[in-house]
Structure formats: structure tokens, C-alpha cells
Design an enzyme around this catalytic site. Structure first.
Site, PDB file in Angstrom:
ATOM      1  N   LYS A 184     -52.308 -13.113 -14.389  1.00 53.45           N
ATOM      2  CA  LYS A 184     -52.010 -11.731 -14.711  1.00 53.45           C
ATOM      3  C   LYS A 184     -52.283 -10.896 -13.468  1.00 53.45           C
ATOM      4  CE  LYS A 184     -54.518  -8.679 -15.448  1.00 53.45           C
ATOM      5  NZ  LYS A 184     -55.184  -7.577 -14.618  1.00 53.45           N
ATOM      6  N   THR A 195     -56.924  -7.350  -8.101  1.00 52.41           N
ATOM      7  CA  THR A 195     -57.097  -7.317  -9.548  1.00 52.41           C
ATOM      8  C   THR A 195     -56.138  -8.262 -10.240  1.00 52.41           C
ATOM      9  OG1 THR A 195     -57.242  -5.936 -11.498  1.00 52.41           O
ATOM     10  CG2 THR A 195     -55.640  -5.281  -9.853  1.00 52.41           C
ATOM     11  N   ASN A 403     -50.571   4.861 -13.305  1.00 54.27           N
ATOM     12  CA  ASN A 403     -51.961   4.949 -12.917  1.00 54.27           C
ATOM     13  C   ASN A 403     -52.588   6.310 -13.189  1.00 54.27           C
ATOM     14  OD1 ASN A 403     -52.981   2.356 -11.525  1.00 54.27           O
ATOM     15  ND2 ASN A 403     -50.861   2.584 -10.853  1.00 54.27           N
TER      16      ASN A 403
END
Length: 408
Positions: A184, A195, A403
């Protein structure tokens, strides 16, 4: 299957999943951490597996990483990995660490495993405590099977728009070895383990130290060569399990087919890395930058990462603007040794800059090339034999929208 490398008899397995290797099961469900989507997953080997992992280089490593590192250090074997999305359990202090241990303990108790044979991972919003009643529900109700890989692959996603998986097979000692993975990652992606979570499985027989060598070498050329936004997060790792159910002669650098296994593992990592880059938050295009003629491979990778990570290059690609000056600008402040008088730059197959001088090119052709799903930039430094590649995505208005409201 598609034959990839004749010399090593490596084949790509279409629609393969991380449970394609022998002896792996997985599952995923909605435990309530997210509004509706699956948010808890479990991956299990039928027997303790050799393990290798790499982790984020952030100073703020989250509790799940600390617990997982403790598990691996204890005996160099792992049998299960429990993962949740929605909440990262990062920057959560003593309570967060206790919750990560509890997450591990729940799986160990249910399946009667030693606690140090369980790894844990979390991804999502930083600074929130895990809702342990929901984690407990997930651990007690997740159903494992070889067919449930897609449930696991969905449960680990956050802002991703699709599952990311890859699977290859290779012949080792006359036996078919399978290497597969799921990952992911969509935002806060930058080289040096950003991340993202990656889980790789293989039924090959290989001891943990040699698996670590193979994984680390593959990471350097794949996951550490992608960038979306130049940011790095707190939770992220790639963890590989090798359960040895194929019973080949144990792999090591001395094994005659070591390079075949390494190449297969690297292909899985590369596929996953490119899928992460392509699925960058708000992205519409994958950008691939190939650099040749550097003094070293490391310097080639430095230049490639600098170009693919440039906000100006990324916005030019989004705007279908063949502004090669943006590429020059990025190369110009990289840490590699570059002689501008020897540098050639291509957008797809068109030479746009050569030996310090602009080159005439077709704007129409450049517009067509930059409208493709994958935009390729080739750079020839003409200084040596080093080469390297990096992947990223364009920078769009939607990246800001996603975001700006991530927590809501």
C-alpha cells in the site's frame, strides 16, 4: 504466464497474489476503524518462516515497528503479520506501545503461537490511539484462507485507489519457487522507505540473514527509487517471509541459482514500487527517469531521483509541457558529478538537449508523448558506465485536495 528472463526461467504470474506461494493464507475484514472499507488484515504461514525487513528512516518510528523489530530480533522467524489501516498508532507514547503489544498478543493467543512469531503493522492518521475493542474484534473474526488474499490487500489500503500486488515464479533446483507481494502507498512517498507497507511471501528455503541480503539489495533499486511528494512517514516497512515449503536446497550467495532468486525478488519489488508511484495521490501519470553514463550506479540513481522528485518536473508533466529546462534545473542541483557540456536529455525518444545546447524537436510529438499514462525521460551523462532508474508521478490539483482534508 509471461516469460521474463530465459536465462533464469523467470515467469510472471498474471493475477497472482501474496498467497500464491505454497503455505500462505490471509484474510481481511471491516472491524470499524474506517467508515465502511476493510481495515484489518492478517497474513499467516503454515509454519514459522525466515524473515527480512527494512523500515522507515524517520526519527519517529511508530510502536508497531518497534514491536515487529523486537519479534524479528528474538528468533529470526515470523509466522503471522497483523495489519490495520485508518490509524497509524504513531506518536502515541506508552499507551500506543502497549496497544501494539496487545495487537500482537491477540493473534498469538488465538492461533497458539509464540508472541515473537507475530509481527504487527499499522497505517493511517498519526497521533490517534488504536481503538482496541475494534482491533480485538478484527483479530477474533478474520477468516484465513488461500483465496482471501484480496481481502487482505484491500484492508491495508488508505488513500490508495487500487490493490497493488505482484507475483513471479522461478525454477530453483528443478522446483518451482514462487515470490509474491502486496503493498500500500499513495502519498507521503519518498526514497528511503516512505509511507508504504509492503509484504512479500515466498515458499523458497532460505535462512533469514541471506533473505535480508537479497531484500536489502532489491529495495535499493526499487522502493528506494520512488517518490510522490518528497515526504517520509513514521510506520513504514517492507517485510518478507520465506517458509521453505518447496524444500529446495537452502539459498545463499553460494547457491548456483542465487542470482535467479534475487532477480525474481527484485521484479516483485519493482512491480510494487511502480504501482505505488503510479497511484500517487491525485496522480494521472507515471514518470520514469532512466539515467545512463554516470560515474557510478549510485550517482545515476541520485540524478534519477532528483529529476523524478522535482515539483517543477512533475507539474510540467501534468500540464503536458515539454519544458526540458525543468529537467536541467533538477539535474543541476543533484549531488552527482555532472558535466553540462556532455549531457543529453530525451523526452521519450526525442532529443531535446545535447552537449549544452537546445535541440529542435516536435512540440506536437512531445505533447502526444507526455499525454501517455507513462512518461519516460532518458538522460545520458556520458561520464562513465553507471546507470539507474527512478519512478514518480505528476503533481495535480487533486493532490492538494486530498491532503487538505486527509483527517476528514
Amino acid at each position: 504466464m509471461i516469460q521474463i528472463t530465459d536465462a533464469h526461467k523467470i515467469s510472471k504470474v498474471e493475477n497472482g497474489t501474496l498467497t500464491s506461494p505454497k503455505g500462505f493464507m490471509s484474510g481481511g475484514l471491516h472491524c470499524g476503524l474506517r467508515r465502511a472499507k476493510k481495515d484489518y488484515g492478517l497474513l499467516m504461514s503454515v509454519q514459522p518462516a525466515s524473515v527480512a525487513a527494512v523500515y522507515t528512516q524517520s526519527h519517529f518510528q511508530a510502536p508497531p515497528l518497534k514491536v515487529t523489530q523486537e519479534s524479528i530480533a528474538s528468533c529470526n522467524k515470523i509466522q503471522a503479520i497483523a495489519v490495520n489501516s485508518a490509524i497509524a498508532n504513531a506518536c502515541t507514547g506508552k499507551e500506543g506501545l502497549e496497544n501494539a503489544y496487545k495487537m500482537r498478543e491477540l493473534i498469538a493467543e488465538r492461533y497458539e503461537l509464540p508472541a515473537d512469531h507475530v509481527a504487527v503493522a499499522s497505517t493511517g492518521v498519526i497521533g490517534q490511539q488504536l481503538e482496541m475493542d475494534k482491533i480485538e474484534y478484527g483479530s477474533q473474526n478474520v477468516q484465513l484462507s488461500k483465496e482471501n488474499a484480496h481481502d487482505f490487500q484491500q484492508a491495508i489500503l488508505t488513500t490508495d485507489t487500487c490493490e497493488k500486488s505482484a507475483c513471479y515464479q522461478v525454477e530453483i533446483d528443478g522446483e518451482t519457487v514462487t515470490v509474491a507481494g502486496a503493498a500500500k502507498g499513495s502519498g507521503m512517498i519518498h526514497p528511503n522507505m516512505a509511507t508504504m507497507l509492503g509484504f512479500i511471501t515466498t515458499d523458497a528455503a532460505i535462512d533469514s540473514p541471506h533473505l535480508q541480503t537479497a531484500l536489502s539489495q532489491s529495495i535499493e533499486k526499487t522502493f528506494n527509487q520512488i517518490t510522490v511528494d518528497g515526504e517520509t512517514s513514521t510506520n513504514d516497512m517492507v517485510l518478507t517471509m520465506a517458509n521453505g515449503t518447496v524444500e529446495n536446497n537452502p539459498l545463499s550467495p553460494e547457491h548456483p541459482q542465487w542470482s535467479a532468486f534475487r532477480e525474481t525478488l527484485q521484479l516483485v519489488c519493482e512491480d510494487l514500487a511502480k504501482k505505488i508511484a503510479k497511484d500517487g495521490e491525485g496522480a494521472t501519470k507515471l514518470i520514469e527517469v532512466n539515467v545512463t553514463g554516470a560515474h557510478t550506479n549510485e550517482e545515476a540513481r541520485i540524478v534519477a531521483k532528483k529529476v523524478v522528485g522535482s515539483s517543477l518536473v512533475k507539474t510540467a508533466v501534468y500540464g503536458v509541457d515539454a519544458n526540458w529546462g525543468r529537467i536541467v534545473g533538477a539535474i543541476g542541483h543533484s549531488e552527482a558529478k555532472v558535466d553540462a557540456e556532455h549531457c543529453n536529455i530525451y523526452i521519450e525518444s526525442q532529443l531535446v538537449f545535447s552537449d549544452g545546447t537546445p535541440c529542435p524537436f516536435s512540440e506536437k510529438q512531445a505533447e502526444e508523448d507526455m499525454s501517455k499514462e507513462t512518461v519516460t525521460i532518458n538522460i545520458e551523462l556520458q561520464e562513465g558506465t553507471g546507470s539507474g532508474t527512478a519512478w514518480g508521478c505528476d503533481l495535480t490539483y487533486d493532490y492538494v485536495k486530498i491532503n487538505a482534508s486527509y483527517r476528514t
